[in-house]
Motif scaffolding. Structure first.
Motif, PDB file in Angstrom:
ATOM      1  N   ASN A   1      36.483  46.053  33.352  1.00  0.00           N
ATOM      2  CA  ASN A   1      36.529  46.049  34.675  1.00  0.00           C
ATOM      3  C   ASN A   1      35.542  45.254  35.505  1.00  0.00           C
ATOM      4  O   ASN A   1      36.026  44.290  36.370  1.00  0.00           O
TER       5      ASN A   1
ATOM      6  N   SER B   1      34.371  50.924  35.985  1.00  0.00           N
ATOM      7  CA  SER B   1      35.365  51.515  35.862  1.00  0.00           C
ATOM      8  C   SER B   1      36.048  52.457  36.793  1.00  0.00           C
ATOM      9  O   SER B   1      37.186  52.974  36.843  1.00  0.00           O
ATOM     10  N   GLU B   2      35.062  53.012  37.747  1.00  0.00           N
ATOM     11  CA  GLU B   2      35.448  53.905  38.753  1.00  0.00           C
ATOM     12  C   GLU B   2      35.919  53.122  40.144  1.00  0.00           C
ATOM     13  O   GLU B   2      36.367  53.670  41.202  1.00  0.00           O
TER      14      GLU B   2
ATOM     15  N   LYS C   1      38.385  51.331  41.952  1.00  0.00           N
ATOM     16  CA  LYS C   1      39.786  51.103  41.965  1.00  0.00           C
ATOM     17  C   LYS C   1      40.134  50.294  42.904  1.00  0.00           C
ATOM     18  O   LYS C   1      40.839  49.225  43.004  1.00  0.00           O
TER      19      LYS C   1
END
Length: 528
Positions: free
Chosen positions: A363, A411-412, A414
């Motif tokens: 990400n 990764s958190e 969004k």
């Protein structure tokens, strides 16, 4: 710098080679362990060296179980023989080969030295008797040379050489120090490259970074050169005298591993710094390309260059550090092939156990490539927001308005709102009293916006003239007029503050009031 580094390697390398050939005999310390052939059995043949005055004299062999004991005995014998011979006033030296149990035995002045075994002869690929005769000549020559080296005439000559070496050390050290200061002064006084184009702040920053990395590399190399001059010169002086030669050889032997690790560490450090310079030069050339130097892209490009440069440097530093560790293990004589095979299995296990880290890296890579945000942007992620202070493949760190540092795994992330990508907008709501002349208020707001847009101080920060959208709502406080001002990234707050200040002054002059919340209280008296 390349010449200086080569001189370091040559000086220290030659000293190390000489020292390895002159490891002394110490009764309680075996400085150089004997070498073994491949195999783990105690019957495996091993070999080791016998020393005299810190110089290799001859090599012997024995089984792995007995090599240490045989080396110790022979070294003790040669030490006792040499001390007796050196202390005597007689130059008589009788080295003879006798036979015992069908094996040649070497005696020096009727003192037993060693028995030449078939294994010793096999190591030299000679017959035992021929090997014994060769050793006889070598031992006699080394003992006579050792006695000559202890004569006053020889010591005086060596002392003169030592004084000359010490003088050369001081002269070289002074020259290197002076050259270092001159190089640093000239480098600091050199003006940055002239660039009057839009990207000047970016290229100037990259130029400063290059200069800083080059100066750091030069400083370390100069320090290493000074250390090599004094260390190499000291070891050369110690090697001139038979009394200090064992100390010199022992120092080199003890420092052999630290020396190898130091060379690897310095090489890794210099490689990382030079890679930083190459990255800065590449990004600087990339920025200077004519396709990118436009007013619309220059500001955004500056943020992206900082992000790409920082991430690239982190990745290259990690790669060079890993390579440096492998080279250091190889320098220590460790076979890294099984280690790499085991590391691959461990890597698979860690990848399965650390899926979140892999998600963070993927990400983070997409965030950078897609330019979702960069260093220096102001973003909001969920319920938090702030200035992006640090961005890598794993985490994003924000500094909010209260000064708190917020760390978010990539990764958190969004959904992210970027408040400073390419351009920003000041979204203003202006309350006007219901009793005011609305047409006059709208005209006055537009006039204040145009005057601010023409102001030289704010002209560079405001991209387009302010846009008065009109009455946006009927509020409790009065009529709500909405105004949009398109600004440079991160300038919307400064522009909004100045616009409100000017608008308040203009309203006061025109007699237009800004309503405040009011509350009416009705009191009804009840007649009983």
């Amino acid at each position: 710098m390349i010449i200086a580094l080569c001189s370091i390697l040559i000086t220290v390398g030659v000293s190390s080679e000489v020292g390895m050939a002159q490891i002394p005999f110490l009764p309680q310390l075996q400085l150089q362990p004997p070498s073994w052939d491949i195999g783990d059995s105690e019957n495996q043949i091993a070999n080791g060296w016998v020393y005299l005055d810190g110089r290799r004299l001859f090599q012997i062999t024995a089984s792995r179980a007995t090599i240490q004991e045989r080396l110790r005995d022979i070294n003790q014998n040669i030490a006792a023989i040499s001390q007796n011979y050196f202390r005597s006033n007689d130059d008589k030296l009788n080295v003879e080969v006798r036979t015992r149990n069908e094996l040649p035995v070497i005696y020096v002045n009727d003192q037993y030295l060693l028995t030449v075994t078939p294994e010793d002869a096999k190591l030299r690929q000679l017959e035992p008797q021929i090997l014994a005769e060769n050793l006889q000549r070598d031992i006699e020559e080394s003992l006579r040379q050792g006695k000559v080296e202890r004569q006053p005439e020889f010591l005086i000559n060596q002392s003169k050489i030592a004084v000359a070496i010490a003088g050369g050390m001081m002269l070289m050290s002074w020259g290197v120090k002076r050259f270092s200061r001159r190089s640093k002064r000239n480098f600091m006084l050199k003006p940055p490259p002239a660039d009057t184009r839009v990207a000047k702040p970016i290229t100037t920053q990259l130029s400063h970074q290059q200069n800083r990395h080059i100066l750091e590399v030069k400083r370390r190399l100069f320090q290493l050169t000074q250390a090599a001059i004094w260390t190499g010169g000291t070891l050369m002086i110690l090697s001139l005298f038979p009394y200090t030669r064992p100390i010199e050889a022992g120092i080199i032997t003890l420092l052999r591993i630290p020396f190898r690790l130091g060379i690897v560490a310095v090489g890794t450090y210099v490689a990382i710094r030079l890679t930083y310079v190459l990255i800065d030069r590449f990004t600087s050339a990339f920025v200077r390309s004519s396709a990118l130097l436009t007013p619309e892209t220059s500001a955004r490009l500056q943020l992206r260059v900082s992000t790409f440069s920082g991430v690239s440097k982190s990745i290259t530093a990690l790669i060079f550090a890993a390579v440096g560790i492998l080279v250091a293990l190889t320098a220590l004589g460790i076979d890294i092939i099984p280690l790499l095979a085991g590391a691959s299995l461990v890597g698979v296990a860690l990848s399965l156990a650390s899926q979140s880290l892999i998600k963070d890296a993927i990400n983070g890579f997409l965030i950078i490539v897609e330019d979702q945000y960069a260093l220096g942007d102001v973003i909001t992620v969920g319920d938090v927001g702030g200035l992006v202070e640090n961005l890598n493949l794993r985490i994003t760190q924000l500094r909010d308005a209260e000064g708190r540092l917020i760390t978010i795994p990539n990764s958190e992330i969004k959904i992210v709102a970027n408040l400073s990508s390419r351009w920003s907008r000041a979204d203003l709501t202006v309350p006007i009293a219901y009793q005011a002349d609305i047409d006059q208020a709208l005209e006055l707001i537009e006039t204040v916006g145009l005057e601010m847009d023409r102001d030289a101080r704010w002209d560079n920060q405001i991209i387009e003239p302010p846009e008065v959208l009109g009455i946006d709502n009927f509020g409790d406080r009065g009529l709500i007029i909405r105004v949009w001002i398109k600004t440079q990234p991160l300038k919307q707050w400064d522009v909004a503050r100045e616009f409100r200040r000017r608008l308040k002054v203009a309203f006061d002059k025109a007699g237009i009031s800004i309503p405040v919340l009011q509350q009416s209280v009705w009191v009804n008296s009840v007649n009983g």
